[in-house]
Design an enzyme around this catalytic site. Structure first.
Site, PDB file in Angstrom:
ATOM      1  N   GLY A   1      13.773 162.948  43.657  1.00  0.00           N
ATOM      2  CA  GLY A   1      13.061 161.676  43.651  1.00  0.00           C
ATOM      3  C   GLY A   1      12.534 161.243  45.008  1.00  0.00           C
TER       4      GLY A   1
ATOM      5  CD  GLU B   1      18.224 168.796  39.677  1.00  0.00           C
ATOM      6  OE1 GLU B   1      17.040 168.743  39.350  1.00  0.00           O
ATOM      7  OE2 GLU B   1      19.053 167.921  39.364  1.00  0.00           O
TER       8      GLU B   1
ATOM      9  CG  ASN C   1      16.829 164.240  33.889  1.00  0.00           C
ATOM     10  OD1 ASN C   1      16.980 163.421  32.973  1.00  0.00           O
ATOM     11  ND2 ASN C   1      17.604 164.253  34.961  1.00  0.00           N
ATOM     12  CD1 TRP C   2      11.375 163.387  30.073  1.00  0.00           C
ATOM     13  CD2 TRP C   2      11.318 162.186  28.183  1.00  0.00           C
ATOM     14  NE1 TRP C   2      10.446 163.967  29.250  1.00  0.00           N
ATOM     15  CE2 TRP C   2      10.384 163.248  28.064  1.00  0.00           C
ATOM     16  CE3 TRP C   2      11.460 161.308  27.102  1.00  0.00           C
ATOM     17  CZ2 TRP C   2       9.600 163.442  26.926  1.00  0.00           C
ATOM     18  CZ3 TRP C   2      10.679 161.513  25.960  1.00  0.00           C
ATOM     19  CH2 TRP C   2       9.755 162.559  25.888  1.00  0.00           C
ATOM     20  CE  LYS C   3      15.994 162.001  37.365  1.00  0.00           C
ATOM     21  NZ  LYS C   3      16.146 161.881  38.800  1.00  0.00           N
TER      22      LYS C   3
ATOM     23  CD  GLU D   1      19.442 160.704  39.330  1.00  0.00           C
ATOM     24  OE1 GLU D   1      19.287 160.633  38.096  1.00  0.00           O
ATOM     25  OE2 GLU D   1      18.501 160.942  40.123  1.00  0.00           O
TER      26      GLU D   1
ATOM     27  N   GLY E   1      12.184 165.861  37.260  1.00  0.00           N
ATOM     28  CA  GLY E   1      12.481 164.466  36.943  1.00  0.00           C
ATOM     29  C   GLY E   1      11.193 163.669  36.802  1.00  0.00           C
ATOM     30  N   GLY E   2      10.781 163.013  37.889  1.00  0.00           N
ATOM     31  CA  GLY E   2       9.636 162.092  37.866  1.00  0.00           C
ATOM     32  C   GLY E   2       8.392 162.660  37.199  1.00  0.00           C
TER      33      GLY E   2
END
Ligand code: PEP
Length: 245
Positions: free
Chosen positions: A167, A161, A8-10, A96, A227-228
């Site tokens: 994060g 999650e 997930n590159w957000k 988010e 994510g990150g």
């Protein structure tokens, strides 16, 4: 079920940055044929990344879609538009989105229906906050999210999650992941009968190359939502390589 490693590159990536990341993934993914790879870039670069990854064994997904097929919804993106840009997956109900945009289980359920009817496979995110876990309410919360967010005849993937793990660098313990994934599996059986066995359950929350092997080997962990670490090609591919063969 083959493991799925989803990135997930957000809200990260200009076109140049996204294309550089896609090129590095394409160049390095040759030795991870034992799992399915998926990246979910920002919508603005989805089509460019789809072109850059054409023919590579890496699928594309969106990070959200609207619950309606089209209409007067400024700034929103329809599932069919994601599909048209090259996506075959979509992340829905990420914490988010739930926090920043007030998405409820009901909103998420509508989005799941819209995604499926546009031909996208949904990844539905569930997970408790730190306060809910401190109160011992984590399974209750996740149980409600599952029953509220998934429509009848759901076909797709779940991502557990825990919000406090996203994060933060602090992943859930293997014991907690095992307990929660077993609980989710039971809930899926309860809601969908025998079909519940075929729904993959990803873990997400500070998955890194250093902890991936341990987390991905746990029972009922069908892969990871990352994510990150998905923003660094070597890290994302190292997580995929750590997936049990
Ligand atoms: C996420 O946001 O889905 C996520 C798992 O993020 P991170 O890996 O950075 O914790």
């Amino acid at each position: 079920m083959r493991p799925l490693i989803a990135g997930n590159w957000k809200m990260h990536g200009t076109r140049a940055e996204a294309l550089a990341l896609a090129a590095a993934l394409r160049a390095g993914c040759g030795d991870v044929a034992h799992c399915d790879l998926l990246v979910c870039p920002p919508a603005t670069v989805l089509h460019a990344v789809a072109q850059a990854l054409a023919g590579a064994p890496i699928a594309l997904g969106g990070q959200d879609c609207h619950g309606e097929a089209n209409g007067a919804h400024t700034g929103d993106i329809a599932a069919a538009m994601l599909r048209d840009a090259g996506a075959s997956w979509v992340i829905l109900g990420h914490s988010e989105r739930r926090a920043d945009h007030g998405e409820t289980d009901e909103t998420v359920r509508e989005k799941v229906l819209a995604a499926v009817s546009a031909g996208l496979c949904p990844i539905v995110c569930v997970g408790e906050s730190a306060a809910q876990r401190a109160e011992g309410r984590e399974t209750e919360v996740v149980g409600w999210q599952i029953s509220g967010s998934l429509p009848q005849d759901f076909s797709g993937v779940i991502a557990y999650e825990p919000i406090w793990a996203i994060g933060s660098g602090q992943h859930a313990t293997p014991a907690d992941v095992t307990t929660m994934h077993a609980f989710i599996r039971e809930e899926l059986h309860r809601q969908f009968g025998a079909c519940g066995a075929g729904i993959s359950i990803l873990y997400g929350g500070s998955v890194k190359p250093a902890n991936a092997a341990e987390l991905l080997a746990l029972p009922e962990v069908g892969g990871a939502l990352v994510g990150g670490a998905s923003l660094v090609a070597d890290d994302f591919l190292a997580i995929a390589r750590a997936t049990p063969r």
